[in-house]
Enzyme design. Sequence first.
Site, PDB file in Angstrom:
ATOM      1  N   ASP B 481       0.724  -0.690   0.081  1.00 12.32           N
ATOM      2  CA  ASP B 481       0.340  -0.405   0.043  1.00 12.32           C
ATOM      3  C   ASP B 481       0.821   1.282  -0.347  1.00 12.32           C
ATOM      4  OD1 ASP B 481      -2.206  -1.544  -0.042  1.00 12.32           O
ATOM      5  OD2 ASP B 481      -3.098  -1.186   2.193  1.00 12.32           O
ATOM      6  N   HIS B 482       2.144   1.569  -1.089  1.00 17.13           N
ATOM      7  CA  HIS B 482       3.191   1.886  -0.706  1.00 17.13           C
ATOM      8  C   HIS B 482       2.915   2.951  -2.287  1.00 17.13           C
ATOM      9  CE1 HIS B 482       4.566   0.464   3.314  1.00 17.13           C
ATOM     10  NE2 HIS B 482       3.588   0.907   3.371  1.00 17.13           N
ATOM     11  N   ILE B 483       2.502   3.444  -2.594  1.00 18.06           N
ATOM     12  CA  ILE B 483       2.070   3.840  -4.284  1.00 18.06           C
ATOM     13  C   ILE B 483       2.960   5.128  -4.224  1.00 18.06           C
ATOM     14  CG2 ILE B 483       0.191   3.855  -5.674  1.00 18.06           C
ATOM     15  CD1 ILE B 483      -1.783   3.532  -3.867  1.00 18.06           C
TER      16      ILE B 483
END
Lengths: 197, 548
Positions: B481-483
Site C-alpha cells: 500500500d505504498h504507491i
Amino acid sequence: MVQRLKPVDVVAVGVPPTIRDDCPTVFALGRREILAGGLAFVGGLGLATPPAGLAAEATAWSGESAARFMELSSLLIPHRLNEGVGSRIGAAMSALNPSLAEQVTELLAIARKKNARIVEDFFPDLPEGPLKETALAIISAWYLGVVTDAPDAEVFAYADALMYQPTKDVMTTPSYAISAPNAWSAEAPPLSNMPDF
Amino acid sequence: MATDQSADVVVVGTGVVGCLIAEHALDAGLSVLMLEAGPRVDRSQIVKNYRRLPPSVRVGHWDAPYPPEPWAPHLETRTAKQQEEYLQLEGPNARAYLQGYVRYAGGATWHWAGLSWRITPEDMRLKSLYGVGRDWPFGYDVLEPYYTRAEYAIGVCGPSDPTLQWPANTKRSKPYPMGPIPFGPGERRLTEVAAKLGMINLHAPQARNSGAAYDGRPACCGTNNCFPVCPLAAKYDASSALPKIEAKGGKVLVNAVVYRIESGEKNAIEAVHYFDPVKRSQRVTGKIFVIACNGIETPKLLLLSKDERNPNGVANSSDQVGRNMMDQPKLIVELELQEPLWTGVGPVQSSSIVGTSQGDFRSRHAGALFRMENFARSPLGAAAALKKGLVGKALDTEIRRISACTAQLTVEHEILPSPDNRLTLSNKRDWLGINKPNIYYDVGDYVRQSAKEYTVPRLKELAAGLGATSFQLSPEFLNSDHIMGGCIMGADAATSVVDPDCRAHDHHNLFLPGGGAMPSGTALNSTLSMAALALKAADAAVDQLRHG
C-alpha cells in the site's frame, strides 16, 4: 461543513445508472451463497438447502427456548455469559436451524442424565452428528460473537466475545485502550496463568 | 477567501499531502479550496463499522470499515469477487499491486500504520552508487529540513540517540518532537533475537503521540488498532487536519469527483472539473492546482485529461505519467513457535529492521525491511482452536497457546522504477462512467533475486532464532500500500513528469506532490517522504504566487 456547489457548468450527462458496475450486486448475491455454506457451521440437521419457511420457523423460538438456550450455554461454556448476547445468538441460530429448540432440549437431557456441571462432564457422551455439531456451533458463536464467520455476518458481541478473554491479561482487545499512555509492559505472565472470566 | 468555484490554491485530495499544502498556503495568506471525491465520515462511525465486522474480516481487510460511496470507489476485499471490481490488475505480479487506499476525506492515512521513516542519502543516489534505478535531482541535505518540518507537522515520535535513529548518525535539524513508544513483549523478544543475528530492530519513528498529547490530539493508549482506524486520533491522520484548515478559512468540498484538468493558454492549468453525486459537472478555477489524490488516482486523472495541447494526457509530454509504478513487494511468513512471543501490546507496528535495506549488494538485488506484525492474534487463535473441536478448559488453553505462540514476520523489498510497470485507463468504467485504473505489474528480477538469496534466508534465520516449529511463506508477492512512481520526478523534462518541487514540467501552475513523484521506492514506508515533498512543493507554490 459539507457543502454542495450550485451547478455552474452543467453538462448533459444524465443520471447515473441504478446498477453500478463496480460490485454491490455481486455482494448481494454472495449473501445467499454464504448463508447456504454457513449452515454447515450452524450444525443441526445438515440441511442441504436453506428451508423455505425460515421466518415462520423462527417464531417458534419462545422465551422458554431462549431460557433453555442460556441454561445449555452455561453448561457448554465455563464462563460468565451475558444474557443479552445469548438472547441474540439464540434467536439468530434458531432462524438458521429450525430444529434448534428440540436439539437444545435433547442436549440438556443428556447433560442432566450425567448430572453435568461443566462441559467436560457430558460432552464425550454426545453422539457424532447434528447434536454435537449444534453444541460446537453454540460454543463457537459465544467465542466469535457471530453465528457464522462469513463476510456479511451480523456481529452479536464485540468486546464481550469470549475469544479475547483467554489472553486478556496480556493482549489488547483491539480498539480499546490497554493502559495509560505508554504504560503497557513488555513482561508477560506464563501461559499457564489463565485469566478468570 | 475561497469560494465554492475558485481559490488561489485548488487542492484535489484531502490526504496528508493535500492537507499539509493547504495549511501552509492558508498560513501564507492564500485562499484554499480542497476537493475530495469521497464522503466525510466521523471517526466514531468508522470505529463502529470496524467493531461490527465479523472476526475473519477484522484482520487483513483494512478497507472493510470504509464502505465507498458509489461515485468514489476504492478497493474492497471482503470477498474475492469484490476484490476484482475496482483496480484492474495484470502482469506476473498483479496480486502485488492490490493497493488499499481510502476515498474518504482524510485519505489513506485513515488506515496507515503511522510509520514515518526517512530515506537515506544513499537511497537518493541509486544510479550513481549502484548503477540501478534513478537518482533524485537533489541530495539528502535538501530534503532534511523538510523531513524535520513534516515530523513536527504530523507529530512523529522517535529515539533521541543518533545511533538508534534512521538514517543513523546523520545530521538532523531538530530532534523528534516526542520520544519513542515502548515495546510490548513480542517486539522486545524479536529485538533480542535479531541482535544475536546482527540485525538491529529499531524503534520505528511513528506519527503517534507518545506519552503526551500533541497538536490537540491525545496520547496513544495502546488500542492496538492503528489500522484499520485509531479510535483516539492518537495516530496522525489527515482527517484531523481538516477542522484546522477550515478554521483558517480553507474550504473543503466532499463528494466532488474531479474527472478533468483543463489546460489553457501557454498550457497553464485553468480549471478542474468535478462530478457531484448526481453527476452534475462543476468547474473550479484557481491560480495554482495541486493534484494530491494518491499514486493511483493522480496519474489516472492526468491520463483522463487529454486535450489538444496534451494528447497523451496532462503533464505527460514525457510519456512517463503512469509508468514506474512502485510499492514495496512484500512477503509474509506465518510462524508457530515453541515459546510464547505475545503480540498485541502497543501499536500494531512499532519497530522494524531497516539496516538490511542498505549495502553494496544493491547493484545486484534489492534491499529490504523486516518487521514483526504486532496486532493481537487472539481472533486467529480462537478461530484455529475452535476448528479443532475443543471445548471447556482445553479450548481456552489452546486459544491462549496459539494466540501467544504464533507470529507473522514481514519483509518489504525495494523495487526499481520500470517504465513497463504502468497504469493505463481501463475500458471498464465506474459508476460515474469514469475509466477504472488498469495496472501492469512485474516486481522484476531485482526483487526476485533478493527474495531468493537474501531475504527469505534471513527470514528463516529470524524464525529459527524465535524457535519456530513451522514456517509458512506467502506463495507470492503482496502489496504494501505504498504507491509510488507514477508521476516521477527528475531534472530532465524528457524523462520525468515533475521537477524537484513536484511542479509538472509541462504546466507551471500544476503540482503533483506525493508518492507518485518519488524517483526511488526504497524498502521503507513512504509517507514521511511524501509529506516532506508536499512541504517542499508548498514552499514553491507559495513563492510562485507571491513572486510570479
